[in-house]
Design a protein around this motif. Sequence first.
Motif, short mmCIF file in Angstrom:
data_model
loop_
_atom_site.label_atom_id
_atom_site.label_comp_id
_atom_site.label_asym_id
_atom_site.label_seq_id
_atom_site.Cartn_x
_atom_site.Cartn_y
_atom_site.Cartn_z
N ALA A 10 29.32 -13.76 -0.02
CA ALA A 10 29.46 -15.25 0.87
C ALA A 10 30.65 -15.17 1.68
CB ALA A 10 29.58 -16.19 -0.27
N ILE A 11 30.50 -14.91 3.04
CA ILE A 11 31.64 -15.17 3.94
C ILE A 11 31.76 -16.36 4.61
CG2 ILE A 11 32.68 -13.84 5.85
CD1 ILE A 11 31.67 -11.11 4.50
N LYS A 34 22.12 -13.29 -6.58
CA LYS A 34 23.50 -13.99 -6.72
C LYS A 34 24.39 -13.79 -5.40
CE LYS A 34 23.58 -12.34 -11.67
NZ LYS A 34 23.69 -13.54 -12.00
N ALA A 35 25.13 -14.86 -5.26
CA ALA A 35 26.01 -14.87 -4.20
C ALA A 35 27.31 -14.93 -4.65
CB ALA A 35 25.79 -15.97 -2.91
N GLN A 36 28.27 -14.28 -3.89
CA GLN A 36 29.95 -14.43 -4.55
C GLN A 36 30.85 -14.80 -3.49
OE1 GLN A 36 31.41 -11.75 -7.52
NE2 GLN A 36 33.04 -11.28 -6.12
N PHE A 37 31.57 -15.69 -3.70
CA PHE A 37 32.73 -16.20 -2.75
C PHE A 37 34.18 -15.50 -3.52
CE2 PHE A 37 36.16 -19.31 -2.27
CZ PHE A 37 36.49 -18.61 -1.04
N THR A 38 34.80 -14.58 -2.72
CA THR A 38 35.99 -14.16 -3.48
C THR A 38 37.27 -14.58 -3.02
OG1 THR A 38 34.70 -11.92 -3.90
CG2 THR A 38 37.05 -11.78 -4.03
N TRP A 39 37.97 -15.01 -3.67
CA TRP A 39 39.45 -15.66 -3.15
C TRP A 39 40.51 -15.02 -3.81
CZ3 TRP A 39 41.97 -18.14 -6.84
CH2 TRP A 39 41.36 -18.53 -8.01
N SER A 40 41.83 -15.16 -3.58
CA SER A 40 43.06 -14.52 -4.20
C SER A 40 44.12 -15.61 -4.00
CB SER A 40 43.51 -13.36 -3.51
OG SER A 40 43.73 -13.42 -2.12
N GLU A 71 32.01 -25.61 0.60
CA GLU A 71 31.16 -25.54 1.71
C GLU A 71 30.24 -24.24 1.44
OE1 GLU A 71 31.46 -23.97 6.36
OE2 GLU A 71 33.33 -24.64 5.33
N LEU A 72 30.75 -23.18 0.85
CA LEU A 72 29.88 -22.18 0.70
C LEU A 72 28.81 -22.53 -0.42
CD1 LEU A 72 32.27 -19.19 0.82
CD2 LEU A 72 30.30 -19.74 2.38
N ARG A 73 29.23 -23.16 -1.38
CA ARG A 73 28.37 -23.40 -2.67
C ARG A 73 27.25 -24.37 -2.22
NH1 ARG A 73 28.85 -22.96 -8.15
NH2 ARG A 73 31.31 -22.49 -7.87
N ASP A 74 27.64 -25.47 -1.48
CA ASP A 74 26.78 -26.41 -0.63
C ASP A 74 25.66 -25.65 -0.05
OD1 ASP A 74 28.01 -28.40 -2.00
OD2 ASP A 74 29.00 -29.08 -0.24
#
Length: 272
Positions: A10-11, A34-40, A71-74
């Motif tokens: 998810a970008i 499955k979709a993944q948003f990665t953050w740090s 935003e990505l989850r929605d």
Amino acid sequence: MTFRSLFIPAIDAKSLAGAVSDAGHLLAGRGVLKAQFTWSDYSPPANMAAAVDLSALAEQQRIGIKRMERELRDSFEASAKDLTAAINAEFLSVCGDFPGSMARSSRMCEAILFRHRGKDKQVGDPATIEEILFHSGRPLFLTPESGIAQTPRSFAVAWNGSKEAARALALAQTMIEGAEKVTFITIGEERDDTPSAEVMAAHLSACGTPADVIRRGPAGKTELVLAETAGEAGADALIVGAYSKSRLREIFLGGVTRAMLESPPLPLFIAH
């Protein structure tokens, strides 16, 4: 052709929604998505002035991360409503290194799905895709910015007899099972110590999948000849092997594969 499970990096909201739509065709109405948003977490530069309010900067970053995640989850949840009830769709938010965390998480799925974001937004995308592809152990299905309108049923295989091409074809077996036709495309000369395109086509036909061969001379840019020939063959997707060369711990795709990543002429199934 069906996948049983797909993983989407998810970008941005638009490409994520497009990939979810593509997944509906590629999963053929059932499976896991499955979709993944990665953050740090915020990590200030070592040379940052002491007068800078680091807590304020960290808070600004947290707010930005939460906004992007929402935003990505929605986008994911809205798009997933159009999928059948037999598809188990899940959005993940993970704190970790990007894109390494995505590469590791994608190992739970059969393949990675990525919708191309267009020339004006794809700066850095080829490098991101490379990292995920080479470190995930999973093949990548890359769709053009326009996406796909139906389940692919006809395929082209870029064949030169290399182990990379052979591995890509092997990993695509479940995808091409039941295909209407598979066309092996060879440009220039093949290696003489490996099965020819004709031998591969005969073998695939004997296994129950109709296959033929198109040969082209080494004229022009290989990626353009491949795309043009795949179009002539009526292929819905092109299967290619990814090539790597390690130098100073950096990994690069071969020129042909990289050119296609930057501007995919049709859906690509890429394996390393």
